[in-house]
Scaffold this active site. Structure first.
Site, PDB file in Angstrom:
ATOM      1  N   LYS A 195     -19.648  23.098  56.316  1.00 46.41           N
ATOM      2  CA  LYS A 195     -18.876  22.191  57.168  1.00 46.41           C
ATOM      3  C   LYS A 195     -19.391  20.759  56.998  1.00 46.41           C
ATOM      4  O   LYS A 195     -20.520  20.458  57.345  1.00 46.41           O
ATOM      5  CB  LYS A 195     -18.994  22.570  58.648  1.00 46.41           C
ATOM      6  CG  LYS A 195     -18.008  21.767  59.499  1.00 46.41           C
ATOM      7  CD  LYS A 195     -18.290  21.833  60.980  1.00 46.41           C
ATOM      8  CE  LYS A 195     -19.283  20.825  61.445  1.00 46.41           C
ATOM      9  NZ  LYS A 195     -18.877  19.407  61.299  1.00 46.41           N
ATOM     10  N   GLY A 247     -29.138  16.972  59.999  1.00 43.38           N
ATOM     11  CA  GLY A 247     -28.520  16.186  61.062  1.00 43.38           C
ATOM     12  C   GLY A 247     -29.564  15.743  62.062  1.00 43.38           C
ATOM     13  O   GLY A 247     -30.756  15.642  61.727  1.00 43.38           O
ATOM     14  N   SER A 248     -29.125  15.535  63.286  1.00 43.85           N
ATOM     15  CA  SER A 248     -30.036  14.984  64.288  1.00 43.85           C
ATOM     16  C   SER A 248     -31.032  16.033  64.786  1.00 43.85           C
ATOM     17  O   SER A 248     -30.759  17.238  64.756  1.00 43.85           O
ATOM     18  CB  SER A 248     -29.218  14.465  65.470  1.00 43.85           C
ATOM     19  OG  SER A 248     -28.490  15.528  66.050  1.00 43.85           O
ATOM     20  N   GLU A 250     -31.805  16.449  67.788  1.00 45.12           N
ATOM     21  CA  GLU A 250     -31.198  17.036  68.991  1.00 45.12           C
ATOM     22  C   GLU A 250     -30.380  18.289  68.639  1.00 45.12           C
ATOM     23  O   GLU A 250     -30.562  19.356  69.230  1.00 45.12           O
ATOM     24  CB  GLU A 250     -30.301  15.958  69.591  1.00 45.12           C
ATOM     25  CG  GLU A 250     -29.735  16.251  70.928  1.00 45.12           C
ATOM     26  CD  GLU A 250     -28.654  15.210  71.267  1.00 45.12           C
ATOM     27  OE1 GLU A 250     -28.586  14.161  70.603  1.00 45.12           O
ATOM     28  OE2 GLU A 250     -27.875  15.501  72.184  1.00 45.12           O
ATOM     29  N   GLU A 269     -33.245  19.973  58.343  1.00 46.45           N
ATOM     30  CA  GLU A 269     -33.720  18.651  57.908  1.00 46.45           C
ATOM     31  C   GLU A 269     -33.207  17.660  58.933  1.00 46.45           C
ATOM     32  O   GLU A 269     -32.008  17.431  59.036  1.00 46.45           O
ATOM     33  CB  GLU A 269     -33.217  18.377  56.491  1.00 46.45           C
ATOM     34  CG  GLU A 269     -34.031  17.318  55.792  1.00 46.45           C
ATOM     35  CD  GLU A 269     -33.364  15.970  55.850  1.00 46.45           C
ATOM     36  OE1 GLU A 269     -33.701  15.204  56.791  1.00 46.45           O
ATOM     37  OE2 GLU A 269     -32.517  15.687  54.999  1.00 46.45           O
ATOM     38  N   CYS A 303     -32.137   9.385  56.970  1.00 48.21           N
ATOM     39  CA  CYS A 303     -33.147  10.024  57.822  1.00 48.21           C
ATOM     40  C   CYS A 303     -34.558   9.649  57.387  1.00 48.21           C
ATOM     41  O   CYS A 303     -35.467   9.611  58.211  1.00 48.21           O
ATOM     42  CB  CYS A 303     -32.950  11.538  57.834  1.00 48.21           C
ATOM     43  SG  CYS A 303     -32.606  12.191  56.217  1.00 48.21           S
ATOM     44  N   GLU A 400     -35.371   7.017  66.521  1.00 46.69           N
ATOM     45  CA  GLU A 400     -34.602   6.824  65.288  1.00 46.69           C
ATOM     46  C   GLU A 400     -33.333   6.034  65.628  1.00 46.69           C
ATOM     47  O   GLU A 400     -32.516   6.475  66.429  1.00 46.69           O
ATOM     48  CB  GLU A 400     -34.224   8.184  64.695  1.00 46.69           C
ATOM     49  CG  GLU A 400     -33.528   8.044  63.354  1.00 46.69           C
ATOM     50  CD  GLU A 400     -33.162   9.385  62.732  1.00 46.69           C
ATOM     51  OE1 GLU A 400     -32.642  10.256  63.439  1.00 46.69           O
ATOM     52  OE2 GLU A 400     -33.410   9.548  61.518  1.00 46.69           O
TER      53      GLU A 400
HETATM   54  P1  ADP Z   1     -25.317  12.582  64.269  1.00 47.30           P
HETATM   55  O1  ADP Z   1     -25.887  12.556  65.652  1.00 47.30           O
HETATM   56  O2  ADP Z   1     -26.070  11.726  63.331  1.00 47.30           O
HETATM   57  O3  ADP Z   1     -23.835  12.439  64.204  1.00 47.30           O
HETATM   58  P2  ADP Z   1     -25.311  15.400  64.317  1.00 47.30           P
HETATM   59  O4  ADP Z   1     -26.571  16.156  64.268  1.00 47.30           O
HETATM   60  O5  ADP Z   1     -24.589  15.296  65.606  1.00 47.30           O
HETATM   61  O6  ADP Z   1     -25.632  14.003  63.713  1.00 47.30           O
HETATM   62  O7  ADP Z   1     -24.266  15.956  63.245  1.00 47.30           O
HETATM   63  C1  ADP Z   1     -24.626  16.553  62.039  1.00 47.30           C
HETATM   64  C2  ADP Z   1     -23.685  17.684  61.760  1.00 47.30           C
HETATM   65  O8  ADP Z   1     -23.864  18.692  62.748  1.00 47.30           O
HETATM   66  C3  ADP Z   1     -22.204  17.335  61.812  1.00 47.30           C
HETATM   67  O9  ADP Z   1     -21.532  18.045  60.785  1.00 47.30           O
HETATM   68  C4  ADP Z   1     -21.783  17.820  63.191  1.00 47.30           C
HETATM   69  O10 ADP Z   1     -20.407  18.144  63.289  1.00 47.30           O
HETATM   70  C5  ADP Z   1     -22.627  19.049  63.335  1.00 47.30           C
HETATM   71  N1  ADP Z   1     -22.892  19.473  64.718  1.00 47.30           N
HETATM   72  C6  ADP Z   1     -22.888  18.726  65.853  1.00 47.30           C
HETATM   73  N2  ADP Z   1     -23.190  19.474  66.926  1.00 47.30           N
HETATM   74  C7  ADP Z   1     -23.403  20.746  66.469  1.00 47.30           C
HETATM   75  C8  ADP Z   1     -23.766  21.993  67.087  1.00 47.30           C
HETATM   76  N3  ADP Z   1     -23.995  22.104  68.393  1.00 47.30           N
HETATM   77  N4  ADP Z   1     -23.909  23.077  66.291  1.00 47.30           N
HETATM   78  C9  ADP Z   1     -23.713  22.991  64.969  1.00 47.30           C
HETATM   79  N5  ADP Z   1     -23.366  21.862  64.339  1.00 47.30           N
HETATM   80  C10 ADP Z   1     -23.208  20.742  65.062  1.00 47.30           C
END
Ligand code: ADP
Length: 491
Positions: A195, A247-248, A250, A269, A303, A400
């Site tokens: 995705k 991704g983040s 969080e 990561e 990152c 960050e």
């Molecule tokens: P940012 O805060 O930099 O946008 P995210 O960590 O929110 O980064 O997003 C990174 C990826 O994770 C995106 O493809 C986003 O759609 C996906 N994502 C966001 N929330 C969730 C979740 N709860 N579970 C799985 N994937 C998620």
């Protein structure tokens, strides 16, 4: 302008300028609407829903993209599950041939990929063209080579694929992150449901077209689009064997909680707050260039960005002056102009986040310098910004920002800078600038981060493992280590 050949032998005709000839982007095929790529075909989402992806430099819509719901994710996972025995059972050298073919197709379509990446994400065309796309191809080439050599990579053991990998990627390096995830998974015999991020889905969908063209067996790679809800459906799906997430921090923590107690393997990561350290014995001009690249490359949406600068006190004035001078030469603006150094911020939401941090710097009364560039009238843009004498306790030094904002601090001794640099919950990367090899080695052993650059920054190579310490995540991508994350090792 001379013709240029980059390290991966992609030829770019630099006579062809994107900005001067806007009509020349008209051959770039962006469809009006994109469906989901499941079992080798583009299929309408069972959700019936689509969302818009926009160009952050113009705020205009580029395309409508399918939003996958539970039934769509089920269909993608089922296709990957069905394809797994066939794909993992192929002779390894046959798997390698498919991966090579994908690599070559990316090279053939490199220019188209670069323009789409820039339009969908906002990054400068010169970065998409010279870094993202060639590196994405290089990852496929590199892992294609490993496909039939796994027994040499893991001697005295049998290396078995994990099964179906669910891969969730961010918006800062869309095609490159897809390559980091898909190439090693396929080389090891896994099948994939990937995705892309909701603000940058287009190059992954372009990759899906090319995967179709490559003749890769149906279901081996499935690409579903949607936001975090779709991501969560992948994470929670019982038929997924491994989650690879970038991704983040969080969301990384949410994923860890979601898979706790299951048999799912994971590599995460996550975020970073890298220290870039300049010693008084460093080649100053080279270091300043590295610092500028370290924080302003890809608008700081990196990152491993060098977002904390530590300057030895004796050279503070000189470094600050040179940074300010260099900042004024950066061209901020139209990402499709090949002269642009700093493009558009990826989304309105991210621009608001960055502006929030600029306000924090202001409210702390910090000395600062912001580039005087005139910004385009529309689109999400942010002037590159330096904050000086930032305290360790400031949120600018701790959090960050993921934008073109550098927090500058000073130090006197080696021990002091090691302590300050390590005083962060993150540990993805760090940079050291010095003329002394012994100092570089000492620092690289004492800094708690997964990647340490010496007298360079933001250098990436498919052969090199990448990943974090502490809250920057776990597992490694790239190199031989990137294979281990997609295998069960049986002795
Ligand atoms: P940012 O805060 O930099 O946008 P995210 O960590 O929110 O980064 O997003 C990174 C990826 O994770 C995106 O493809 C986003 O759609 C996906 N994502 C966001 N929330 C969730 C979740 N709860 N579970 C799985 N994937 C998620």
């Amino acid at each position: 302008m001379s013709k240029k050949e980059n390290a991966f032998s992609l030829k770019f005709d630099t006579e062809w300028t994107y900005a001067e000839a806007p009509e020349s982007t008209s051959h770039i095929a962006i469809e009006k609407k994109y469906d989901l790529f499941i079992d080798g075909k583009f299929v309408k989402p069972k959700s019936g829903k689509y969302f818009e992806t926009i160009n952050p430099a113009t705020e205009k819509p580029l395309a409508k993209v399918a939003e996958a719901n539970q039934k769509d994710v089920d269909a993608a996972v089922n296709a990957a599950r069905k394809a797994f025995p066939k794909w993992s059972g192929l002779p390894a050298k046959e798997r390698g041939k498919y991966i090579f073919r994908i690599a070559r197709l990316i090279q053939e379509k490199a220019r188209e990929f670069a323009v789409i990446e820039t339009m969908d994400g906002g990054k400068p065309i010169k970065e998409a063209r010279d870094i993202d796309i060639p590196l994405a191809a290089a990852h496929f080439f590199y892992y294609a080579g490993w496909a039939d050599k796994l027994q040499y990579a893991f001697p005295n053991a049998k290396a078995e694929p994990l099964g179906v990998a669910g891969q969730i990627i961010p918006w800062n390096f869309p095609l490159l992150m897809a390559a980091w995830k898909i190439a090693p998974a396929l080389a090891c015999g896994n099948t994939v449901v990937l995705k892309p991020a909701e603000t940058t889905p287009l190059t992954a969908l372009k990759l899906a077209e090319l995967i179709q063209e490559s003749g890769l067996p149906n279901g081996v790679v499935n690409i579903v689009t949607g936001d975090g809800k779709t991501g969560a459906l992948i994470v929670e799906h019982p038929e997924i064997d491994k989650i690879a997430f970038t991704g983040s921090t969080e969301v990384g923590k949410i994923i860890q909680r979601a898979i706790a107690g299951t048999n799912k393997k994971a590599t995460l990561e996550l975020g970073g707050k890298a220290a870039n350290i300049i010693f008084e014995d460093a080649p100053i001009d080279q270091a300043v260039e590295g610092v500028i690249n370290g924080i302003f490359f890809n608008q700081g949406h990196v990152c491993c960005a060098g977002s904390r600068l530590f300057v030895q006190e004796s050279i503070q004035k000189e470094v600050e002056r040179k940074l300010v001078d260099r900042l004024e030469t950066l061209i901020v603006g139209d990402p499709l102009d090949k002269n642009t150094d700093v493009g558009a911020i990826n989304s309105k939401q991210q621009l608001e986040t960055i502006n929030g941090y600029l306000k924090i710097g202001e409210s702390e009364g910090l000395r600062s310098h912001q580039a005087k560039n005139k910004l385009p009238d529309s689109g999400y843009f942010c002037r590159p910004t330096l904050f000086f004498d930032v305290a360790q306790s400031s949120r600018l030094a701790k959090e960050e920002i993921f934008g073109p904002v550098l927090a500058i601090q000073t130090f006197r001794t080696v021990d002091e800078v090691i302590e300050k640099a390590n005083n962060t919950p993150y540990g993805l990367s760090a940079g050291v600038w010095t003329d002394k090899g012994s100092k570089a080695f000492n620092l690289s052993s004492q800094l708690k981060a997964g990647v340490i650059w010496a007298n360079t920054f933001n250098k990436f190579d498919p052969t090199s493992p990448f990943g974090g310490y502490k809250e920057s995540g776990f597992g490694r991508e790239g190199g031989l280590h990137g294979l281990a994350a997609y295998l069960k090792i049986k002795a």
